[in-house]
Design an enzyme around this catalytic site. Structure first.
Site, short mmCIF file in Angstrom:
data_model
loop_
_atom_site.label_atom_id
_atom_site.label_comp_id
_atom_site.label_asym_id
_atom_site.label_seq_id
_atom_site.Cartn_x
_atom_site.Cartn_y
_atom_site.Cartn_z
N SER A 102 0.72 -1.40 -0.31
CA SER A 102 -0.37 0.00 -0.01
C SER A 102 1.02 1.12 -0.19
O SER A 102 1.67 1.72 -0.75
CB SER A 102 -0.68 0.38 0.90
OG SER A 102 -1.99 1.51 1.11
N ASP A 241 -2.74 6.45 -3.71
CA ASP A 241 -1.17 5.85 -2.68
C ASP A 241 -0.63 4.17 -4.05
O ASP A 241 -1.16 4.37 -5.10
CB ASP A 241 -1.16 5.38 -1.61
CG ASP A 241 -2.63 4.51 -1.09
OD1 ASP A 241 -3.22 3.85 -2.47
OD2 ASP A 241 -2.53 3.40 -0.75
N ASP A 243 -0.61 1.37 -4.32
CA ASP A 243 -1.55 0.32 -4.46
C ASP A 243 -3.52 0.96 -5.20
O ASP A 243 -4.40 -0.28 -5.23
CB ASP A 243 -1.99 -0.89 -3.41
CG ASP A 243 -2.61 -0.88 -2.72
OD1 ASP A 243 -2.78 0.54 -2.00
OD2 ASP A 243 -3.23 -1.68 -2.00
N ASP A 245 -5.50 2.10 -4.28
CA ASP A 245 -7.10 2.01 -3.08
C ASP A 245 -7.17 3.12 -1.79
O ASP A 245 -7.79 3.08 -1.50
CB ASP A 245 -7.11 0.53 -2.14
CG ASP A 245 -6.14 0.76 -0.88
OD1 ASP A 245 -5.16 1.45 -0.48
OD2 ASP A 245 -5.70 -0.57 0.10
#
Length: 446
Positions: A102, A241, A243, A245
């Site tokens: 992440s 960010d 990833d 999400d």
């Protein structure tokens, strides 16, 4: 393996050290494969990743583990985490895997598992897989080994789906948008979607090299994007960010709006349109007290959960709610996605801009937040600061001083050796006093 493997959001750690090693990834793939493959029929797994160099190692190791139990593997390459939720279901797979840490630095990596419905696995399923991993899994017979193949159009499938979440017949023509992709998983998808919907796109941090993911950019470091918004006179800045999400928005004046402001806007709009299920927003204990007061004035309930988007999603599914999220920018809209989706969240904000004709600054500052401070204190190995008399006494005194005019939240991080201390108070002097005493006690016990 005495230590619990799964944390609050899958497995996470420094690459090439336990638990993020090739050996552990192989064993985890085999255990998850055995858990989901209950017969000799074809069973599928999709595997995606962000742009970290260590993603290759973990991807191939997990592929070996899954195929050793007879699972067929679809390798998607770099795609956002929400794309895994969508494609696991769309490709009728039994399990989805996202390899990402992440917003963490490039040296870290992680593994998130999704079920066939596209939602993250339950605690029970993760515990069962962990037991299989500890016990060991027997491989399949030689004539029953799974196959692996690349899915070349995975990114394109997600791009097309993301565009369907934008109102039919609407376009982004005339809007100039800065999008910071954090050198992460959405470095191609986000600019493509915005451009195909008609926007003039200024893309930042879209040159991943395996080591620059989240490096002084993205949703946790929006300063450069804010400067670019002002420099180019853009209408909106979008910061994702690693990833993709989570999302943080920047208005045309260069001001940053967090997830609380976004949720306040969407909840109010959806409630007015009769779209907000149960007239309730689900958010974590970290969301600002100002958000709660704003929603109450609109007749909207706020249901709080522990920190972590999986807790938000669990509460949403249990209560039949369709909007939730975190102050950090995880925005979950189950009408569109099974997990936080930064790009689709940004599209809903843009839809509000297009439909109302208002500037981002008028839509992104919905309520006046109560002054809030968050401090992270790192603690040493073997330490347990929260259980000490010193910290408990400081917490009790702080809560008494805050009374009904503020809040104190102190907790251990689920992914790092950190104690997170958050306090809110309408009186800035009280806030400073409380934080000074509580943080000091935690530091002394760490």
């Amino acid at each position: 393996m005495a230590t619990k493997l799964f944390g609050t959001d899958g497995i996470r750690g420094q690459a090439n050290t336990w638990p993020m090693t090739a050996d552990m990834a192989l064993r985890l793939g085999a255990a998850a494969g055995r858990y989901f493959r209950t017969d000799k029929k074809e069973h599928r797994v999709v595997i995606g990743k962000d742009t970290r160099r260590s993603g290759y190692m973990i991807e191939y190791a997990m592929t070996a583990g899954f195929t050793s139990t007879g699972m067929n593997v679809f390798l998607l390459g770099p795609v956002p985490t929400p794309a895994i939720g969508y494609l696991t279901h769309a490709l009728r797979a039994d399990v989805g895997v996202m390899i990402s840490a992440s917003h963490n630095p490039a040296a870290d990596n992680g593994i998130k598992l999704f079920g066939p419905d596209g939602f993250k696995l339950s605690d029970e399923a993760e515990a069962a897989i962990e037991r299989l991993l500890e016990k060991g899994v027997s491989p399949s017979a030689p004539d029953n080994i799974g196959r692996a193949r690349r899915v070349d159009d995975a990114r394109g499938r997600y791009v097309e789906y993301a565009k369907t979440t934008f109102p039919r017949g609407r376009r982004l023509n005339g809007l100039r948008i800065v999008v910071d992709c954090a050198n992460g998983a959405a470095y191609r998808t986000a600019p493509e979607v915005l451009w195909e919907l008609g926007a003039e796109v200024i893309a930042l941090n879209v040159e991943p090299d395996g080591y620059n993911i989240n490096l002084n950019c993205g949703s946790t470091r929006p300063e450069a994007a804010a400067r670019k918004v002002l420099e180019t006179r853009a209408d909106l800045g979008i910061c994702l960010d690693g990833d993709a999400d989570r999302v943080v928005l920047i208005d045309e004046k260069g001001r940053v709006a967090d997830g609380d402001q976004f949720m306040a806007l969407i909840a109010t709009r959806w409630a007015r349109e009769g779209r907000l299920a149960g007239d309730t927003l689900v958010a974590t204990v970290m969301s600002n007290l100002g958000l709660e007061r704003h929603l109450a004035a609109q007749g909207i309930a706020l249901r709080r959960t522990p920190v972590g988007d999986r807790h938000v999603v669990e509460a949403m599914r249990a209560g039949g709610h369709n909007l939730g999220g975190e102050q950090s920018g995880h925005i979950v809209m189950t009408d569109y996605a099974t997990t936080g989706d930064g790009l689709i969240g940004a599209l809903q904000f843009l839809a509000a801009m297009v439909e109302t004709g208002q500037r981002a600054s008028a839509l992104a500052q919905v309520f006046e937040p109560v002054p809030q401070r968050l401090v992270n204190v790192r603690y040493g190995k073997g330490k347990a600061p929260l259980s000490t008399d010193l910290v408990q006494s400081a917490v009790a005194e702080a809560e008494a001083e805050l009374g009904s005019e503020g809040r104190l939240l102190i907790r251990a991080s689920g992914t790092e050796p950190l104690i997170r201390v958050m306090a809110e108070a309408t009186d800035a002097g009280v806030l400073d006093s409380v934080m000074r005493r509580v943080v000091g006690a935690v530091e002394a016990a760490s």
